[in-house]
Design an enzyme around this catalytic site. Structure first.
Site, PDB file in Angstrom:
ATOM      1  N   CYS A 214     -10.723  -3.535  -4.001  1.00  0.00           N
ATOM      2  CA  CYS A 214      -9.620  -4.550  -4.432  1.00  0.00           C
ATOM      3  C   CYS A 214     -10.354  -5.977  -4.759  1.00  0.00           C
ATOM      4  O   CYS A 214     -10.018  -6.532  -5.781  1.00  0.00           O
ATOM      5  CB  CYS A 214      -8.706  -4.675  -3.449  1.00  0.00           C
TER       6      CYS A 214
ATOM      7  N   GLU B 122      -3.192  -4.698  -2.710  1.00  0.00           N
ATOM      8  CA  GLU B 122      -3.679  -5.622  -3.703  1.00  0.00           C
ATOM      9  C   GLU B 122      -3.644  -5.145  -5.141  1.00  0.00           C
ATOM     10  O   GLU B 122      -3.385  -5.910  -5.867  1.00  0.00           O
ATOM     11  CB  GLU B 122      -5.092  -6.227  -3.430  1.00  0.00           C
TER      12      GLU B 122
ATOM     13  N   ASN C 227       0.872  -1.177   0.083  1.00  0.00           N
ATOM     14  CA  ASN C 227      -0.222   0.096  -0.017  1.00  0.00           C
ATOM     15  C   ASN C 227       0.786   1.393  -0.047  1.00  0.00           C
ATOM     16  O   ASN C 227       1.917   1.311   0.518  1.00  0.00           O
ATOM     17  CB  ASN C 227      -0.962   0.104   1.249  1.00  0.00           C
ATOM     18  N   ILE C 228       0.531   2.226  -0.678  1.00  0.00           N
ATOM     19  CA  ILE C 228       1.138   3.405  -0.817  1.00  0.00           C
ATOM     20  C   ILE C 228       0.088   4.543  -0.656  1.00  0.00           C
ATOM     21  O   ILE C 228      -0.540   4.923  -1.512  1.00  0.00           O
ATOM     22  CB  ILE C 228       1.749   3.459  -2.216  1.00  0.00           C
ATOM     23  N   GLU C 229       0.359   5.134   0.427  1.00  0.00           N
ATOM     24  CA  GLU C 229      -0.563   6.446   0.833  1.00  0.00           C
ATOM     25  C   GLU C 229       0.057   7.733   0.349  1.00  0.00           C
ATOM     26  O   GLU C 229       1.104   7.791  -0.347  1.00  0.00           O
ATOM     27  CB  GLU C 229      -0.737   6.309   2.361  1.00  0.00           C
ATOM     28  N   ASN C 230      -0.879   8.701   0.299  1.00  0.00           N
ATOM     29  CA  ASN C 230      -0.546  10.097  -0.041  1.00  0.00           C
ATOM     30  C   ASN C 230      -1.348  10.987   0.883  1.00  0.00           C
ATOM     31  O   ASN C 230      -2.058  10.906   1.562  1.00  0.00           O
ATOM     32  CB  ASN C 230      -1.301  10.179  -1.643  1.00  0.00           C
TER      33      ASN C 230
ATOM     34  N   CYS D  91      -4.305   0.710  -2.259  1.00  0.00           N
ATOM     35  CA  CYS D  91      -4.129  -0.681  -1.572  1.00  0.00           C
ATOM     36  C   CYS D  91      -2.794  -1.590  -2.132  1.00  0.00           C
ATOM     37  O   CYS D  91      -2.703  -1.387  -3.407  1.00  0.00           O
ATOM     38  CB  CYS D  91      -5.408  -1.515  -1.612  1.00  0.00           C
TER      39      CYS D  91
HETATM   40  N1  THU Z   1      -5.336  -1.304   2.828  1.00  0.00           N
HETATM   41  C1  THU Z   1      -4.843  -2.211   1.707  1.00  0.00           C
HETATM   42  O1  THU Z   1      -3.508  -2.115   1.452  1.00  0.00           O
HETATM   43  N2  THU Z   1      -5.466  -3.031   1.358  1.00  0.00           N
HETATM   44  C2  THU Z   1      -6.842  -3.475   1.707  1.00  0.00           C
HETATM   45  O2  THU Z   1      -7.569  -4.208   1.142  1.00  0.00           O
HETATM   46  C3  THU Z   1      -7.242  -2.947   3.032  1.00  0.00           C
HETATM   47  C4  THU Z   1      -6.560  -1.568   3.274  1.00  0.00           C
HETATM   48  C5  THU Z   1      -4.565  -0.212   3.081  1.00  0.00           C
HETATM   49  C6  THU Z   1      -5.014   1.069   2.524  1.00  0.00           C
HETATM   50  C7  THU Z   1      -4.318   2.029   3.635  1.00  0.00           C
HETATM   51  O3  THU Z   1      -3.019   2.405   3.368  1.00  0.00           O
HETATM   52  C8  THU Z   1      -4.082   1.190   5.032  1.00  0.00           C
HETATM   53  O4  THU Z   1      -4.290  -0.092   4.414  1.00  0.00           O
HETATM   54  C9  THU Z   1      -5.347   1.626   5.904  1.00  0.00           C
HETATM   55  O5  THU Z   1      -6.765   1.520   5.488  1.00  0.00           O
END
Ligand code: THU
Length: 152
Positions: free
Chosen positions: A110, A62, A49-52, A60
């Site tokens: 996802c 996946e 997962n890569i946030e912003n 996410c």
């Molecule tokens: N997240 C995922 O990467 N996959 C999921 O299916 C559920 C949530 C991430 C999104 C966000 O960066 C962090 O988890 C918290 O929600």
């Protein structure tokens, strides 16, 4: 796939996901997620997962894995392993032993993206707390009566 081989492959897929957890970019949620996608040709494509700072622009793990694979010309997938935990867990002895506190189920978006590229009745979603602690579902089980390309 033979049952024994299948179990080994799912273990390997889970190990590939676990190995990527520390690469997640999560300065906002402090929740690391990693995924490993098994392609029909045997390749494993991972994602994190890569946030912003503009929260909605994050992605996410996946979808990172699936979009990486599709953009490399792969569209035929057999299974995906997903792991996740709070960032603070990465500093624990448990984590060093490859053990996570909980399973990390994929979000609805996802699941829908998986639906685009897979057969829901055969595509497997592996939720893991360690390589030995897996919950295995078909996409159909996690996204019942779904809308897909053939509905258009
Ligand atoms: N997240 C995922 O990467 N996959 C999921 O299916 C559920 C949530 C991430 C999104 C966000 O960066 C962090 O988890 C918290 O929600």
């Amino acid at each position: 796939m033979a049952k024994n081989t299948e179990a080994k492959v799912y273990e390997e897929l889970t190990a590939a996901a676990l190995a990527k957890l520390t690469d997640s970019y999560v300065p906002y949620s402090h929740f690391n997620v990693a995924a490993a996608l098994l392609c029909r040709d045997g390749d494993i494509v991972t994602g994190i997962n890569i946030e912003n700072a503009a929260y909605g622009a994050g992605i996410c793990a996946e979808r990172t894995a699936i979009f990486k694979a599709v953009s490399e010309g792969k569209k035929d997938f057999e299974a995906i392993a997903v792991v996740g935990c709070r960032s603070e867990h990465l500093a624990t002895e448990e984590y060093k032993k490859g053990i996570l506190p909980d399973y990390c189920p994929p979000c609805g978006i996802c699941r829908q993206v998986m639906r685009e590229f897979t057969d829901p009745n055969s595509f497997k979603i592996i939720l893991a707390r360690s390589v030995e602690d897996l919950k295995i579902y078909t996409l159909e089980e996690l996204l019942v009566d779904s809308f897909g390309p053939e509905n258009l």
